[in-house]
Design a protein around this motif. Structure first.
Motif, PDB file in Angstrom:
ATOM      1  N   UNK A 243       0.861  -1.165   0.000  1.00 53.85           N
ATOM      2  CA  UNK A 243       0.000   0.000   0.000  1.00 53.85           C
ATOM      3  C   UNK A 243       0.906   1.226   0.000  1.00 53.85           C
ATOM      4  N   UNK A 244       0.601   2.165  -0.890  1.00 58.61           N
ATOM      5  CA  UNK A 244       1.398   3.379  -1.050  1.00 58.61           C
ATOM      6  C   UNK A 244       0.545   4.568  -0.634  1.00 58.61           C
ATOM      7  N   UNK A 245       1.023   5.294   0.384  1.00 60.86           N
ATOM      8  CA  UNK A 245       0.293   6.428   0.949  1.00 60.86           C
ATOM      9  C   UNK A 245       1.117   7.689   0.720  1.00 60.86           C
ATOM     10  N   UNK A 246       0.703   8.484  -0.242  1.00 55.88           N
ATOM     11  CA  UNK A 246       1.459   9.671  -0.609  1.00 55.88           C
ATOM     12  C   UNK A 246       1.219  10.832   0.338  1.00 55.88           C
ATOM     13  N   UNK A 247       1.919  11.936   0.056  1.00 57.42           N
ATOM     14  CA  UNK A 247       1.827  13.117   0.913  1.00 57.42           C
ATOM     15  C   UNK A 247       0.617  13.971   0.591  1.00 57.42           C
TER      16      UNK A 247
ATOM     17  N   UNK B 265      -1.584  -1.124  -4.053  1.00 54.07           N
ATOM     18  CA  UNK B 265      -2.746  -0.267  -3.833  1.00 54.07           C
ATOM     19  C   UNK B 265      -2.239   1.128  -3.522  1.00 54.07           C
ATOM     20  N   UNK B 266      -2.672   2.100  -4.297  1.00 50.43           N
ATOM     21  CA  UNK B 266      -2.272   3.497  -4.105  1.00 50.43           C
ATOM     22  C   UNK B 266      -3.490   4.292  -3.646  1.00 50.43           C
ATOM     23  N   UNK B 267      -3.330   5.037  -2.553  1.00 49.78           N
ATOM     24  CA  UNK B 267      -4.418   5.912  -2.099  1.00 49.78           C
ATOM     25  C   UNK B 267      -3.940   7.346  -2.254  1.00 49.78           C
TER      26      UNK B 267
ATOM     27  N   UNK C 159      -5.828   2.104  -7.876  1.00 46.79           N
ATOM     28  CA  UNK C 159      -5.610   3.465  -7.400  1.00 46.79           C
ATOM     29  C   UNK C 159      -6.930   4.042  -6.924  1.00 46.79           C
ATOM     30  N   UNK C 160      -6.956   4.454  -5.672  1.00 43.45           N
ATOM     31  CA  UNK C 160      -8.130   5.111  -5.094  1.00 43.45           C
ATOM     32  C   UNK C 160      -7.849   6.608  -5.002  1.00 43.45           C
TER      33      UNK C 160
ATOM     34  N   UNK D  46     -16.381  -3.857  -4.970  1.00 43.47           N
ATOM     35  CA  UNK D  46     -16.129  -5.084  -5.725  1.00 43.47           C
ATOM     36  C   UNK D  46     -14.698  -5.107  -6.265  1.00 43.47           C
ATOM     37  N   UNK D  47     -14.228  -3.958  -6.777  1.00 44.36           N
ATOM     38  CA  UNK D  47     -12.845  -3.881  -7.251  1.00 44.36           C
ATOM     39  C   UNK D  47     -11.867  -4.113  -6.109  1.00 44.36           C
ATOM     40  N   UNK D  48     -12.147  -3.485  -4.963  1.00 49.03           N
ATOM     41  CA  UNK D  48     -11.261  -3.614  -3.811  1.00 49.03           C
ATOM     42  C   UNK D  48     -11.232  -5.060  -3.321  1.00 49.03           C
TER      43      UNK D  48
END
Length: 390
Positions: free
Chosen positions: A6-10, A227-229, A303-304, A369-371
């Protein structure tokens, strides 16, 4: 199943959106126990969320619940000093030193004083728990990204499995480290706004500044499911029909767009590259990939991203700013139009953050459903991107 990351950006206060999305993921996942991601990567405010998840790698729901509780009650004063006299003195001394080319007074190395954040980070997290989670296999690696003032390199500090190796690429590197609050202060050090963070003998700034490949750290650590949020819309902002003629850009507009460039544009570009590489990989014969003739592989990605403009959302909460901060940001043009982007990054207010939590939760549940398919290791995913993204 391949390692998932999981990638949590700034994004400053916008990082509350990520926690709303994580709450929805915890509900969709259903299974109690360890994180559904073995690699957790965070940058800037996203790194705070990443560390909280990693220290509870054995109990995903508990980690998300603790994060949500903190964001529901956060106040601007928890992150930087807001009393009028101190804010004006600190800001004036910093600006004077910049304009006159002199060394600022001790303790005045930025426009805002983030001493409250430093105190919070020193007590909020239990970094010593990471080693146990790694040893038991609940966590493969935690990554915190920062940017070196000395070299200009994007540095991915990671604590993880002993078999993971450091790496070096063009103007970026991965460095094994014993992570600590100092790494969080470094990755959240937005230039000019917050003071540089020191790790060893080097000073560092926000990890998003020179992070041209935000996904590279997790890929170098072996992730093939990501997974990118994100905390903003990749399409930019819409100009409403009938909007009045544009005024000359304010300081807040320029600063807000600069921050959006740092926090979003590199991520969007990296996702676009990944999409194109995936398309090329899918054209290669499977037997050649299996034999190792080609040193690339398909990366499953989801990507969310917010369904609303978070700058515009922040305008509804401008009155929640402490009076001194509101006066300052208002004078810079941050309380109208696209200037609100700057305010949205600094608006660590519980009501605004609760709105972000709710939006992140609703947006993610709308794609449940995608998640669910992604968490189950299902079919390859095309990231959520604008139709004209490429």
């Amino acid at each position: 199943m391949q390692d998932a990351a999981v990638v949590l950006g700034g994004g400053g206060a916008r990082a509350a959106y990520q926690v709303g999305a994580l709450r929805a993921i915890a509900r969709i996942h259903r299974q109690r126990g360890a994180l559904p991601f073995t690699i957790v990567c965070g940058t800037s405010a996203g790194a705070i969320n990443a560390v909280a998840l990693a220290q509870h790698a054995d109990d995903f729901r508990r980690g998300v619940a603790r994060l949500a509780r903190w964001w529901r009650h956060v106040q601007v004063g928890d992150v930087y000093r807001t009393d009028f006299a101190e804010l004006m003195r600190h800001g004036a001394q910093f600006l004077a030193s910049v304009l006159m080319g002199t060394q600022p007074p001790p303790g005045v190395a930025s426009f805002l004083d983030n001493a409250p954040l430093a105190q919070l980070l020193s007590h909020q997290f239990e970094f010593e728990r990471l080693a146990g989670h790694i040893r038991r296999g609940d966590l493969r690696a935690l990554v915190i990204n920062a940017t070196s003032y000395s070299t200009g390199h994007a540095v991915s500090f990671f604590e993880g499995h002993p078999r993971l190796s450091p790496w070096r690429r063009m103007r970026r590197r991965g460095e094994r480290a014993k992570l600590s609050p100092a790494h969080l202060l470094a990755t959240t050090a937005i230039p000019f706004l917050f003071p540089a963070g020191r790790i060893g003998d080097e000073f560092y700034m926000d990890g998003s500044v020179r992070q041209h490949s935000p996904l590279s750290a997790v890929l170098n650590l072996g992730a093939r499911r990501v997974l990118v949020i994100a905390v903003g819309q990749f399409t930019g902002q819409d100009v409403p029909a009938g909007a009045p003629p544009s005024r000359y850009p304010s300081f807040a507009q320029a600063a807000g767009h600069a921050l959006s460039t740092i926090f979003l544009d590199n991520l969007a570009a990296d996702i676009e590259r990944m999409v194109h590489v995936n398309r090329l990989v899918d054209l290669i014969a499977p037997e050649r990939l299996a034999q190792g003739d080609v040193a690339v592989g398909h990366v499953d990605a989801l990507v969310l991203a917010p369904s609303r403009d978070l700058g515009a959302l922040a305008l509804g909460y401008a009155h929640r700013l402490p009076s001194a901060v509101g006066t300052l940001l208002g004078g810079l043009g941050s309380t109208h139009g696209t200037g609100a982007n700057l305010m949205s990054y600094l608006l660590f207010d519980r009501d605004f953050c609760r709105a972000l939590l709710a939006l992140g939760y609703a947006d993610t549940m709308a794609r449940r459903e995608e998640v669910a398919t992604f968490l189950a290791g299902g079919v390859h995913h095309a990231p959520f991107l604008p139709a004209n993204f490429g």
